[in-house]
Each structure stands twice: as structure tokens, then as C-alpha cells.
Design a protein around this motif. Structure first.
Motif, PDB file in Angstrom:
ATOM      1  N   PHE A 165     -17.857  15.229 -36.058  1.00 19.33           N
ATOM      2  CA  PHE A 165     -19.288  15.819 -36.982  1.00 19.33           C
ATOM      3  C   PHE A 165     -19.526  17.136 -36.297  1.00 19.33           C
ATOM      4  CE2 PHE A 165     -20.565  11.594 -34.272  1.00 19.33           C
ATOM      5  CZ  PHE A 165     -20.362  11.132 -35.527  1.00 19.33           C
ATOM      6  N   PRO A 166     -18.750  17.831 -37.587  1.00 14.53           N
ATOM      7  CA  PRO A 166     -18.741  19.934 -37.456  1.00 14.53           C
ATOM      8  C   PRO A 166     -19.581  20.281 -37.867  1.00 14.53           C
ATOM      9  CG  PRO A 166     -17.124  18.557 -39.542  1.00 14.53           C
ATOM     10  CD  PRO A 166     -17.241  17.493 -38.215  1.00 14.53           C
ATOM     11  N   SER A 167     -20.695  19.624 -38.831  1.00 22.01           N
ATOM     12  CA  SER A 167     -21.544  20.000 -39.401  1.00 22.01           C
ATOM     13  C   SER A 167     -22.490  19.822 -38.561  1.00 22.01           C
ATOM     14  CB  SER A 167     -21.552  20.140 -40.569  1.00 22.01           C
ATOM     15  OG  SER A 167     -22.554  17.872 -41.052  1.00 22.01           O
ATOM     16  N   PHE A 168     -22.564  18.944 -37.410  1.00 16.16           N
ATOM     17  CA  PHE A 168     -24.098  19.510 -36.738  1.00 16.16           C
ATOM     18  C   PHE A 168     -23.301  20.494 -35.867  1.00 16.16           C
ATOM     19  CE2 PHE A 168     -25.997  15.860 -33.738  1.00 16.16           C
ATOM     20  CZ  PHE A 168     -26.955  16.641 -33.664  1.00 16.16           C
ATOM     21  N   VAL A 169     -22.420  20.292 -35.447  1.00 15.64           N
ATOM     22  CA  VAL A 169     -21.568  21.561 -34.473  1.00 15.64           C
ATOM     23  C   VAL A 169     -22.406  22.869 -34.969  1.00 15.64           C
ATOM     24  CG1 VAL A 169     -19.633  22.560 -33.526  1.00 15.64           C
ATOM     25  CG2 VAL A 169     -19.934  19.647 -33.393  1.00 15.64           C
ATOM     26  N   GLN A 170     -21.731  22.949 -36.023  1.00 14.92           N
ATOM     27  CA  GLN A 170     -22.355  24.319 -36.937  1.00 14.92           C
ATOM     28  C   GLN A 170     -24.082  24.570 -37.117  1.00 14.92           C
ATOM     29  OE1 GLN A 170     -21.603  23.940 -41.052  1.00 14.92           O
ATOM     30  NE2 GLN A 170     -19.318  24.471 -40.334  1.00 14.92           N
ATOM     31  N   LEU A 171     -24.978  23.324 -36.383  1.00 17.24           N
ATOM     32  CA  LEU A 171     -26.464  23.634 -36.473  1.00 17.24           C
ATOM     33  C   LEU A 171     -26.940  23.508 -34.824  1.00 17.24           C
ATOM     34  CD1 LEU A 171     -29.311  22.532 -37.001  1.00 17.24           C
ATOM     35  CD2 LEU A 171     -29.029  20.703 -36.333  1.00 17.24           C
ATOM     36  N   ILE A 172     -25.953  23.230 -34.067  1.00 13.36           N
ATOM     37  CA  ILE A 172     -26.090  23.440 -32.531  1.00 13.36           C
ATOM     38  C   ILE A 172     -25.486  24.868 -32.009  1.00 13.36           C
ATOM     39  CG2 ILE A 172     -25.070  22.682 -30.202  1.00 13.36           C
ATOM     40  CD1 ILE A 172     -24.605  19.981 -31.646  1.00 13.36           C
ATOM     41  N   GLU A 173     -24.647  25.305 -32.732  1.00 15.37           N
ATOM     42  CA  GLU A 173     -23.987  26.912 -32.480  1.00 15.37           C
ATOM     43  C   GLU A 173     -25.744  27.742 -33.060  1.00 15.37           C
ATOM     44  OE1 GLU A 173     -20.571  27.356 -34.980  1.00 15.37           O
ATOM     45  OE2 GLU A 173     -19.414  26.684 -32.975  1.00 15.37           O
ATOM     46  N   ARG A 174     -26.581  26.709 -33.901  1.00 11.81           N
ATOM     47  CA  ARG A 174     -27.959  27.906 -34.621  1.00 11.81           C
ATOM     48  C   ARG A 174     -29.037  28.069 -33.431  1.00 11.81           C
ATOM     49  NH1 ARG A 174     -28.696  28.349 -40.211  1.00 11.81           N
ATOM     50  NH2 ARG A 174     -30.490  29.743 -39.299  1.00 11.81           N
ATOM     51  N   ILE A 175     -28.782  26.717 -32.258  1.00 13.10           N
ATOM     52  CA  ILE A 175     -30.131  26.845 -31.538  1.00 13.10           C
ATOM     53  C   ILE A 175     -30.272  27.765 -30.617  1.00 13.10           C
ATOM     54  CG2 ILE A 175     -30.922  24.677 -30.468  1.00 13.10           C
ATOM     55  CD1 ILE A 175     -29.629  22.855 -31.570  1.00 13.10           C
ATOM     56  N   GLY A 176     -31.304  27.987 -30.601  1.00  8.49           N
ATOM     57  CA  GLY A 176     -31.374  29.989 -29.571  1.00  8.49           C
ATOM     58  C   GLY A 176     -30.445  30.205 -29.714  1.00  8.49           C
ATOM     59  N   SER A 177     -30.073  30.693 -27.734  1.00  9.19           N
ATOM     60  CA  SER A 177     -28.724  31.597 -27.768  1.00  9.19           C
ATOM     61  C   SER A 177     -27.828  30.891 -27.362  1.00  9.19           C
ATOM     62  CB  SER A 177     -29.334  32.969 -27.430  1.00  9.19           C
ATOM     63  OG  SER A 177     -30.168  32.279 -26.233  1.00  9.19           O
ATOM     64  N   ARG A 178     -26.657  31.163 -27.032  1.00 14.55           N
ATOM     65  CA  ARG A 178     -26.342  30.474 -26.064  1.00 14.55           C
ATOM     66  C   ARG A 178     -26.369  30.330 -24.789  1.00 14.55           C
ATOM     67  NH1 ARG A 178     -22.676  27.424 -26.299  1.00 14.55           N
ATOM     68  NH2 ARG A 178     -20.776  28.391 -27.990  1.00 14.55           N
ATOM     69  N   GLN A 179     -27.753  30.812 -24.341  1.00 12.32           N
ATOM     70  CA  GLN A 179     -28.100  31.254 -22.838  1.00 12.32           C
ATOM     71  C   GLN A 179     -28.965  29.719 -22.711  1.00 12.32           C
ATOM     72  OE1 GLN A 179     -28.050  34.412 -24.315  1.00 12.32           O
ATOM     73  NE2 GLN A 179     -28.026  35.485 -22.166  1.00 12.32           N
ATOM     74  N   ILE A 180     -29.581  30.124 -23.728  1.00 12.52           N
ATOM     75  CA  ILE A 180     -30.507  28.908 -23.880  1.00 12.52           C
ATOM     76  C   ILE A 180     -29.305  27.055 -24.265  1.00 12.52           C
ATOM     77  CG2 ILE A 180     -32.031  27.227 -25.927  1.00 12.52           C
ATOM     78  CD1 ILE A 180     -33.733  29.358 -23.648  1.00 12.52           C
ATOM     79  N   ARG A 181     -28.442  27.250 -25.008  1.00 11.24           N
ATOM     80  CA  ARG A 181     -27.648  26.274 -25.252  1.00 11.24           C
ATOM     81  C   ARG A 181     -26.800  25.572 -23.789  1.00 11.24           C
ATOM     82  NH1 ARG A 181     -26.948  28.691 -29.654  1.00 11.24           N
ATOM     83  NH2 ARG A 181     -24.469  29.734 -29.270  1.00 11.24           N
ATOM     84  N   ASN A 182     -26.911  26.749 -23.108  1.00 10.68           N
ATOM     85  CA  ASN A 182     -26.340  27.006 -21.334  1.00 10.68           C
ATOM     86  C   ASN A 182     -27.202  25.997 -20.782  1.00 10.68           C
ATOM     87  OD1 ASN A 182     -24.160  27.509 -22.345  1.00 10.68           O
ATOM     88  ND2 ASN A 182     -24.384  29.864 -21.041  1.00 10.68           N
ATOM     89  N   LEU A 183     -28.345  25.272 -21.195  1.00 13.54           N
ATOM     90  CA  LEU A 183     -29.690  25.087 -20.388  1.00 13.54           C
ATOM     91  C   LEU A 183     -30.369  23.800 -21.486  1.00 13.54           C
ATOM     92  CD1 LEU A 183     -31.843  27.858 -18.975  1.00 13.54           C
ATOM     93  CD2 LEU A 183     -30.720  26.375 -17.333  1.00 13.54           C
TER      94      LEU A 183
END
Length: 478
Positions: A282-300
Motif C-alpha cells: 500500500f505505497p499510497s497509504f505510506v505517503q499519507l502516513i508520512e504526513r501524519i504529524g511529525s516524525r516525533q508524533i509518528r514515533n509515538l
């Protein structure tokens, strides 16, 4: 009692308020004052610190997280590094040295958080033996760090230059051989770790069995996954929870299994961890995930937390709607499965019963005739809430659209399928004109509200445009 390693020293705590965040603990209890509170919401990055732990691949890595919305109890069993721990004797860490020599700081308020974010990038890049960083790598690492006065050019210069300095080979705090030397007393306890003070409790179960027993005894306890949303209730609404159960130590809730037909993802898998899991299917899903919050938020933040939260503006639920995902709910009485569209009953209302928790998300794989398309529209690319999020799975046989599943977030009290728009596509020619005609039907599916992010008219126009954009992407016009 909880146990963690702070700047190379093992610490045990038990008489601390369970509602304390890591940032409050560091500044109030340990007088580690470099990390600061700016927004108290995980947006500015001034509170960024480093958390070290084993990755899914078995290697040791550091991640930058927001200390302002992270519960102290979430640190159990982990390694914590603040900028105070980076300097060795009189020798600055390469990231610190680069920031000094490239003039990466003016007022200095945001600098410790920036140093933490760049140190995570520096450490993981070196220890994974990857090549030089690109501007894109640096942008992602710093996407959660706001600097109002220095300007990012000098910070970018420092990020590129940090690899020019000799890396500390035996750093007592962040070197891999040092941090992997566990204190003899640090073995995981056989019983649930906890904090208790003034009648408030936080539990850190080590297994699902312990979690189920706790939920049977305390069915109204708050379940804490990443805390990127729930944490705001403590820091910005000043709520205090009497009983919290932190899920971060339960390894089975991070399990990922692949079969021929589906990918089953543990609910506690973080956004960052999910990127590599979902990238192939699901590469398009990953493109979305990369825009959720920031890297700090995505790590949590976790996928399960985003689903179970029940927010109408959660970014991942519309995608799971379009993919026909199923949810695995568990309790001491066993497991049950349901489709995600049946999970939501209303605003912030879900089908979770007392004593239940979200265990996993089962995502059917796409067939050769299907494609996934995901679009997020927000005022900023990074670290922003979507005004409209549209996800669509389109299936076609030859020149005919045989199935369409479209879902939007931000358009109603819950994520919703665009049922009439879907019906307007099914059976139609696989041409752009079919998508253009179906886009006019979107007004029959949604009646969005007006708020600070967008008007009703804007949301409907954007959703209409995204249906057309889906057609363009399907037909190779983008």
C-alpha cells in the motif's frame, strides 16, 4: 515501580503522579532543563528527547519523541537521553559541534529539541551504515521542530556537516555497546509495573493476559497507546485520570503477520514502524502516513490508537474503510472480529465494550485489478490536521469499473463511505468522464460542517475534485 535508564543511569520510580509527563518529570524532578514546553501539544518540538530501544529488526536505534505528551510510565524499560547527556567531558557531540560552528542557534529555546531530532538521525544513519543524508531526510527529521528566529538554512547546514566530525566511539550514554549493558536489576519484572500516588494509578502490563485481568478489574481505566491525542487532555485540558493502563510493553500488540490474502497489524504498531510494513502492498497509504504529524508524533502514535480514538478527523480510518479492513477486539472473554465501518456509532462512539481493547487490524491485500488512492488536503503539508481526507479503492475489469469503495474523513461525525458516489461509478466505463460525472454525486453523500479548517462548500468542492483526481491517477494522468 518503573525502571528506565536516563543519560546512562538506571532509575527506579514509584512515588510519582501517574499523570506526569516525561517533560514535567525531567524539569521538575531531575532538573534537566534543556527540553522545554512550548506548545504542550507535540507541535513545536522544543520538548524533543531521545528514546532508545530495540527495533523490529533486532538492531538498536534512537527515536526523537515529544516529552510534553509522553507519560512517564511509558519510559519503563527504555533508554532516555536528553541533550545534557550528549556532551562527553569537554567534547561536544558532533551534532552540537555542527550547530555551534554553522550558527544554528540564536535565542536557543528550540535548539535542544533540534539537537535531539538530529542526533537520532545521526546515530541511526551511522549505525545502519547508510549513505549521506539528503535534504529530504533532514526535512523529515526536523518536520516536528519549530524555530522562529534562527532560520532553517543554518540548521540544514549543521545537519549536513554533523557527519564531518568524528563520531564518539565509546560514548557512555548513546554508544550501542554501552547502552546494551543492562543493569542486573533491570530485568523485566514478572508482575505488572506501576506508579501510584494520591489515589491515582498507572499500570504497565507485560502481556495481554495481564491487560485482560486489569481491564476486568478496572473496566473504566484509560488505555494509553501513543498518547498523541489523549495526552492533550492532560497538558491542555488539565484533566487527571485516576487509572491509566499503558500498553507499550505488550509485544504481542505489535505483532505483524502476512498471509496470501491479508496483512494483520498489531494495534500498538506506531506510524513509523508501519511504514516499512505497508510500503510494498500500500505505497499510497505510506505517503499519507508520512504526513501524519511529525516524525516525533509518528514515533509515538499508533495505528490502533488512531482507530480506537473515534475522531472524525483521524487520518487512517478512511483508508481502512476503503480497504475493507476488519478489527480484532479482545477481552478476558475471548476475541471477536468486525468490519471497521460497523465499529463507529457516532462522534467518539465505538463498539468497544467495557473490558475490551483493540488487538489488531486485518487489511485485505489488493488484487491485480484493484488500486488504492489516498489524498489528504490540509493547510500545511506537515504536522497538520486534514480538512478533507479521501481514500478510494477502484477495481476494473478491462474497460469497466467493477467495484469502488470510497471513504472520507472530516466530512461527518465519523468516517463514512460515499455510498451514492460509489454506485455512480460501478458498471461505468473505465474513463475519466465516469469519475467526472460521479464527482457531482458527492454532495448527496455528505453534509459537512463549517469549522476553523474549512467551510462546508470548500469541503464538498475538495471532495468532488478528489474524485476526479482519483480518476486521473487511475488512468495515469498524474
Amino acid at each position: 515501580m518503573i525502571r528506565f535508564c536516563l543519560n546512562g543511569n538506571w532509575i527506579e520510580e514509584h512515588d510519582i503522579d501517574p499523570n506526569w509527563t516525561v517533560l514535567r518529570y525531567l524539569r521538575t524532578n531531575k532538573r534537566q532543563l534543556a527540553a522545554k514546553e512550548g506548545c504542550a501539544g507535540g507541535d513545536c518540538g522544543a520538548c524533543s528527547i531521545l528514546i532508545g530501544q530495540q527495533s523490529n529488526t533486532g538492531s538498536f536505534e534512537y527515536q526523537a519523541i515529544n516529552g510534553c505528551i509522553t507519560l512517564l510510565g511509558s519510559l519503563h524499560g527504555k533508554f532516555v537521553v536528553t541533550v545534557e547527556g550528549l556532551k562527553e567531558a569537554e567534547q561536544l557531540h558532533p551534532v552540537q559541534q555542527a550547530m555551534v560552528e554553522k550558527h544554528g542557534s540564536q535565542c536557543g529555546f528550540c535548539t535542544p529539541g533540534i539537537v535531539s531530532a538530529l542526533t537520532a538521525l545521526h546515530f541511526n544513519r551511522l549505525h545502519n551504515q547508510q549513505g549521506p543524508v539528503t535534504d529530504h531526510d533532514i526535512h523529515i527529521a526536523l518536520s516536528g521542530n519549530l524555530c522562529r528566529c534562527t532560520g532553517y538554512r543554518s540548521i540544514m547546514d549543521a545537519a549536513h556537516a554533523m557527519f564531518d566530525y568524528p563520531a564518539p566511539t565509546e560514548h557512555s550514554v548513546i554508544n550501542r555497546s554501552a547502552v546494551m549493558q543492562f543493569d542486573p536489576k533491570s530485568n523485566t519484572q514478572a508482575h505488572t509495573s506501576y506508579l501510584e500516588k494520591d489515589g491515582r494509578h498507572l499500570y504497565v502490563p507485560q502481556s495481554e493476559q495481564e491487560l485482560q485481568q486489569l481491564l476486568e478489574k478496572y473496566p473504566d481505566a484509560k488505555l494509553w497507546a501513543g498518547g498523541t491525542d489523549l495526552g492533550l487532555e492532560i497538558t491542555q485540558q488539565f484533566k487527571q485520570f485516576d487509572r491509566i493502563i499503558s500498553l507499550h510493553q505488550i509485544s504481542s500488540l505489535k505483532a505483524v503477520t502476512h498471509s496470501q490474502k491479508e496483512i494483520r497489524i498489531g494495534a500498538m504498531l506506531t506510524y513509523s514502524e508501519s511504514e516499512s510494513v505497508l510500503a510494498k502492498s500500500f505505497p499510497s497509504f505510506v505517503q499519507l502516513i508520512e504526513r501524519i504529524g511529525s516524525r516525533q508524533i509518528r514515533n509515538l502514535g499508533t495505528l490502533g490508537g488512531n482507530v480506537a480514538n473515534g475522531s472524525p478527523i483521524g487520518d487512517t480510518p478512511p483508508v481502512f474503510f476503503a480497504l475493507n479492513a476488519r478489527l480484532v477486539l479482545s477481552s478476558i472473554n475471548g476475541e471477536r472480529e468486525m468490519t471497521i465501518q460497523d465499529f463507529y456509532h457516532g462522534y467518539k462512539q465505538t463498539d468497544l465494550k467495557k473490558g475490551e481493547y483493540l488487538k489488531a487490524i486485518a487489511i485485505p491485500k489488493l488484487s491485480a485489478q484493484q488500486s488504492l488512492h489516498v489524498f489528504k488536503v490540509s493547510k500545511r503539508k506537515d504536522d497538520d490536521i486534514s480538512a478533507v481526507l479521501l481514500a478510494a479503492v477502484i477495481e476494473h475489469e478491462g474497460e469497466v469499473i467493477t467495484d469502488a469503495r470510497i471513504a472520507c474523513g472530516g466530512m461527518a461525525a465519523t468516517p463514512l463511505h460515499a455510498v451514492k458516489t460509489q454506485q455512480a461509478l460501478i458498471g461505468k466505463p473505465y474513463t475519466l468522464s465516469s469519475f467526472e460525472q460521479a464527482s457531482d454525486v458527492i454532495v448527496q453523500d455528505y453534509s459537512p460542517i463549517k469549522d476553523v479548517r474549512a467551510t462546508k462548500e470548500y469541503r464538498l468542492q475538495v471532495a468532488k475534485n478528489l474524485i476526479i483526481k482519483t480518476g486521473l491517477e487511475c488512468l495515469g494522468g498524474l
